[in-house]
Motif scaffolding. Structure first.
Motif, PDB file in Angstrom:
ATOM      1  N   VAL A  78       0.651  -0.844   0.601  1.00 29.82           N
ATOM      2  CA  VAL A  78      -0.046  -0.679   0.298  1.00 29.82           C
ATOM      3  C   VAL A  78       1.051   1.089   0.350  1.00 29.82           C
ATOM      4  O   VAL A  78       2.065   1.593   0.693  1.00 29.82           O
ATOM      5  CB  VAL A  78      -1.208  -0.236   0.950  1.00 29.82           C
ATOM      6  CG1 VAL A  78      -1.378   1.386   1.411  1.00 29.82           C
ATOM      7  CG2 VAL A  78      -1.544  -1.318   0.778  1.00 29.82           C
ATOM      8  N   GLN A 104      -0.544   9.102  -3.653  1.00 28.69           N
ATOM      9  CA  GLN A 104      -1.783   8.423  -3.869  1.00 28.69           C
ATOM     10  C   GLN A 104      -2.691   8.586  -4.851  1.00 28.69           C
ATOM     11  O   GLN A 104      -3.494   8.647  -4.954  1.00 28.69           O
ATOM     12  CB  GLN A 104      -2.841   9.204  -2.516  1.00 28.69           C
ATOM     13  CG  GLN A 104      -2.139   8.302  -1.221  1.00 28.69           C
ATOM     14  CD  GLN A 104      -2.521   6.850  -1.086  1.00 28.69           C
ATOM     15  OE1 GLN A 104      -2.773   6.217  -1.311  1.00 28.69           O
ATOM     16  NE2 GLN A 104      -1.592   5.670  -0.591  1.00 28.69           N
ATOM     17  N   GLU A 107      -1.657   6.076  -8.105  1.00 29.44           N
ATOM     18  CA  GLU A 107      -1.616   5.386  -7.978  1.00 29.44           C
ATOM     19  C   GLU A 107      -2.405   4.199  -8.946  1.00 29.44           C
ATOM     20  O   GLU A 107      -2.045   3.439  -9.261  1.00 29.44           O
ATOM     21  CB  GLU A 107      -2.114   4.459  -6.220  1.00 29.44           C
ATOM     22  CG  GLU A 107      -0.741   4.801  -5.409  1.00 29.44           C
ATOM     23  CD  GLU A 107      -1.387   4.264  -3.411  1.00 29.44           C
ATOM     24  OE1 GLU A 107      -2.934   3.732  -3.702  1.00 29.44           O
ATOM     25  OE2 GLU A 107      -0.860   4.828  -2.752  1.00 29.44           O
ATOM     26  N   THR A 620      -6.380   2.269  -0.876  1.00 28.18           N
ATOM     27  CA  THR A 620      -5.715   3.468  -1.589  1.00 28.18           C
ATOM     28  C   THR A 620      -7.311   4.349  -3.322  1.00 28.18           C
ATOM     29  O   THR A 620      -8.611   4.245  -2.690  1.00 28.18           O
ATOM     30  CB  THR A 620      -5.261   2.533  -2.828  1.00 28.18           C
ATOM     31  OG1 THR A 620      -6.266   1.804  -3.504  1.00 28.18           O
ATOM     32  CG2 THR A 620      -3.911   2.091  -2.121  1.00 28.18           C
ATOM     33  N   SER A 624     -10.731   7.333  -0.552  1.00 31.17           N
ATOM     34  CA  SER A 624     -10.025   5.707   0.276  1.00 31.17           C
ATOM     35  C   SER A 624     -11.110   6.373   1.881  1.00 31.17           C
ATOM     36  O   SER A 624     -11.874   7.483   1.905  1.00 31.17           O
ATOM     37  CB  SER A 624      -8.594   5.998   1.106  1.00 31.17           C
ATOM     38  OG  SER A 624      -8.509   7.100   1.580  1.00 31.17           O
TER      39      SER A 624
END
Length: 799
Positions: A78, A104, A107, A620, A624
């Motif tokens: 993560v 983030q 991702e 993610t 989130s």
């Protein structure tokens, strides 16, 4: 016959050689690019197969796989970019991998696949992992990012009283949580009387909460394990981060001592409530004959250094030190008072990692843990500069541990991942309190209680076994012991958990765990205050025990990156202890400290807890968070409480709901909000209050029979038979990020209790005049609330 036997032995030998040649071992360490920090919990899989593993707490992994000309190995974690590595697998290999952290927001672009282990494929159930990066974005009380408060938002975890950081997991109390920081037990995890925890998120690398199905490597508590590991520090270059908030500031520095070999981490935090409050207090006392100087502050210090001796040996030294100090000095014309209370934790851990071979890893730790609490008060009456009377109070309590533990990780083949080890702990308890009037230097009075020394040990073995593709199990056994001066307890603790795959990304799970707890926390407030006393098991007070069974379902939803879990559990607890009604540890008659016997003040009983938990979690992506719901019942029964009848403990809550959302509006703006709801606490309130009169029958002493004396009498019903109002609250925060030339800064603004809900803190029955019937009075139930809407802001930086 001899020829046939020789042929058979040759066949077995050739077959074994063939099998051995067809399998090779791939092992190594996974680090973070840049800092070279070892990463625990990284998922490693062979693509297009069921072969996989997870790095241990020290970033080590080992895979035994069939030999092949080409293998594709996938590494994912993560918050880090997924890495796929294609290798020729004809001989044993050591592959040390570095993963790069990714924003983030990026991702989904980087991978488009899940970045964490699928919950449906793990044999472990009732375990929750929260990324530190996510913890730092969740709205916080007074802007103080708090790991424990985030764990309170998880299903199966009750929140306790308004503002408190105590954890009540599946019907257990705060003492039934094993809280570990770098292998060291933290006995009191609170600052400011429970409103903040002692853990500084800037110093932490990982946080895991386990509520059931406990692996055999954990022992000593009944309800949960909270395992936290500190960062190691960057081995490449100096980094720092910190923040300035309403009530405290913090700073963390990390960097290399010897490049790529050794690094350090130092993280400090201090509140400045004492400095902020001083001018306000002084202003209020202008013109007063009495002058008071109160002060309160707390501080934390985390430190860690490590040295990498090569591929097989690593050494770590880490510690935590924290104190709360409250004092008040008051002077008036004829008196003087100096009093206060102090409490704090200290831990230290020395760890040695040794790689014996590609399949066997060992960690040995020497651990120190200490918690102490003390109250002092000195009152003097002064006449013309001379002390005419004096009263002094001393109250001390402590627990101190020295531990030695060794843990092995063994990876024999693709179907087994084994752990086994041993731990020994030397406890010292000083559970005492003493109040003394007059000259407290009197040599006839012993102010120091004799310490109680105990020894606790444990040996365990566990195996994560995959007998076939659809079934994965963790089978373990722990044998624990506790030695008192008069008796030795030896208790077996079987453990089991399993996941059966019913369909792709969908599995059914079950677990069973038996636990024993040899240390107890005595509390007559239920708030988890530092005045609570840690005491050991004795020949009169047996160890607490629990048996917990749980079943559940786990589903991974691939496209949206969601994981859904549903669990039901039943837990039975024996030998839980509580104060008897009216008991106290404070002695006001000048007794010696050693004459205070805590065993006379407690009673043992039973408890039951059962319920269901539901959770949807997304770790993610731009959006989130999670939704967690708990439906539960907890009941206690003590022969000497509530007339021996079953009752609900204070923190039994029928319904508990948490909704957490984090949205990355852009690279510069992050929005976050939480909403919580919980059934009201079970409390005891008077059912009636009246004035009772009685006649004195000795007129020669008390006057004629017509003389009566009256007093207020309060009548109570059964224990905790009243339910307070439901608790609910919304928190909100917005963060503004900006990357500058040499650092990154973040402004955060937040609201605690955004819609100003007046949640109950405690209730009281007051007598008031009845406006409808002047001259008469009525009893009124009054609710008192603690926190209205509270704004906060902080400035955070990172370089």
């Amino acid at each position: 016959m001899r020829k046939t036997l020789c042929q058979l032995l040759c066949f077995i030998f050739v077959s074994y050689q063939s099998f051995a040649q067809e399998r090779i071992t791939i092992s190594g360490f996974v680090r973070e690019t840049g800092s070279r920090e070892l990463l625990p919990g990284v998922n490693i899989y062979i693509e297009n197969s069921t072969i996989g593993t997870v790095t241990n707490n020290y970033g080590f992994y080992s895979l035994t796989v069939p030999a092949a000309d080409s293998l594709l190995i996938s590494y994912s974690f993560v918050g880090y970019e997924r890495q796929n590595l294609k290798i020729s697998a004809r001989s044993d290999k050591q592959l040390n991998i570095e993963l790069s952290s990714v924003n983030q927001l990026e991702e989904v672009v980087v991978s488009g696949r899940r970045q964490d282990e699928k919950v449906s494929e793990s044999a472990q159930m009732s375990k929750i992992e929260v990324p530190i990066s996510q913890i730092k974005k969740i709205p916080a009380f007074f802007g103080e990012k708090d790991v424990i408060r985030v764990l309170q938002l998880m299903p199966g975890v009750q929140k306790g009283t308004e503002g408190q950081t105590g954890l009540y997991v599946r019907g257990g109390g705060p003492d039934q949580n094993l809280i570990i920081l770098d292998d060291a037990v933290v006995y009191n995890a609170s600052h400011l009387f429970g409103f903040f925890s002692v853990f500084n998120g800037d110093a932490l690398k990982s946080v895991e909460l386990t509520k059931g199905g406990f692996p055999a490597r954990y022992g000593g508590r009944l309800s949960s394990v909270v395992e936290m590991n500190m960062k190691e520090g960057s081995k490449e270059k100096l980094h720092g981060e910190g923040g300035i908030g309403l009530i405290s500031s913090r700073l963390t520095l990390e960097g290399p001592l010897a490049k790529k070999k050794s690094s350090f981490l130092v993280s400090a935090r201090r509140t400045y409530i004492d400095f902020l409050a001083a001018p306000l207090i002084a202003q209020q006392q202008v013109g007063s004959d009495s002058k008071a100087k109160p002060g309160y502050y707390f501080y934390d210090l985390n430190a860690k250094i490590n040295y990498d001796f090569g591929p097989k040996n690593k050494l770590y030294l880490s510690g935590y030190f924290g104190q709360d100090r409250f004092k008040i000095r008051e002077k008036s014309k004829g008196s003087e008072n100096n009093s206060g209370l102090n409490w704090g934790n200290a831990t230290a851990t020395l760890r040695w990692n040794h790689l014996i071979n590609q399949k066997l890893f060992v960690n040995t730790s020497f651990i120190y843990s200490h918690f102490n609490f003390g109250i002092f008060s000195n009152d003097k009456d002064i006449d013309n500069g001379k002390v005419t009377d004096e009263f002094s109070l001393r109250y001390n309590s402590l627990i101190r541990d020295f531990s030695l533990k060794t843990d092995f990780d063994f990876y024999p083949n693709t179907k087994h991942a084994m752990k086994f080890g041993v731990q020994a702990t030397s406890h010292r308890f000083v559970p005492s309190a003493l109040a003394l009037a007059g000259d407290f230097t009197n040599n006839d009075i012993d102010l120091q209680a004799k310490p109680i020394n105990n020894f606790e040990g444990g040996i365990y073995a566990e195996d994560t076994w995959q007998p076939f593709q659809a079934l994965k199990m963790n089978v373990g056994f722990r044998l624990s012991s506790f030695q008192t001066p008069d008796k030795t307890y030896l208790r077996p603790e079987p453990r089991f958990s399993a996941a059966l795959k019913l369909a792709k990304d969908f599995s059914a799970k079950a677990s069973y765990a038996k636990m024993n707890q040899y240390v107890h926390l005595l509390s007559n407030t239920g708030l988890g205050l530092p005045t609570d006393l840690w005491v050991p098991t004795t020949n009169r007070i047996a160890p607490q025990q629990s048996s917990q069974v749980a079943i559940g379902l786990a589903k991974d939803l691939e496209k949206p990156g969601l994981a859904i879990t549903l669990e039901g559990y039943y837990k039975k607890m024996n030998n839980i202890i509580s104060y008897k009604e009216g008991s106290s540890f404070i002695k006001l008659d000048g007794e010696n400290a050693n004459e205070i016997n805590w065993e006379d003040n407690v009673t043992s009983g039973k408890g039951w807890s059962y319920g269901a938990e539901f959770m949807v979690q997304k770790k993610t992506g731009r959006f989130s968070g999670w939704i967690g719901y708990t439906l539960s019942w907890t009941k206690w029964k003590f022969p000497e409480l509530n007339f021996g009848e079953t009752f609900f403990p204070r923190y039994d809550r029928r319904n508990d709901l948490s909704v957490v959302g984090i949205y990355e509006l852009s690279k510069r703006i992050t929005l976050s909000a939480t909403w919580v709801y919980g059934t009201g606490n079970a409390i005891t309130l008077p059912v009636s209050k009246y004035t009772a009169f009685r006649n004195r029958f000795l007129p020669e002493l008390f006057g004629p029979p017509s003389s009566y004396w009256g007093g207020q009498t309060t009548e109570y019903d059964k224990k905790n038979s009243f339910r307070s109002e439901a608790y609910h609250r919304m928190d909100f925060a917005i963060q503004f990020h900006k990357k500058k030339k040499r650092h990154e800064r973040t402004w955060e603004f937040g609201l605690y209790n955004a819609y100003n809900r007046k949640n109950p803190f405690f209730y009281e029955i007051n007598t008031k005049e009845d406006k409808k019937n002047p001259g008469t009075s009525i009893n009124v139930l009054t609710r008192y609330s603690l926190f209205p809407v509270l704004p906060s802001f902080s400035y955070n930086f990172k370089f």
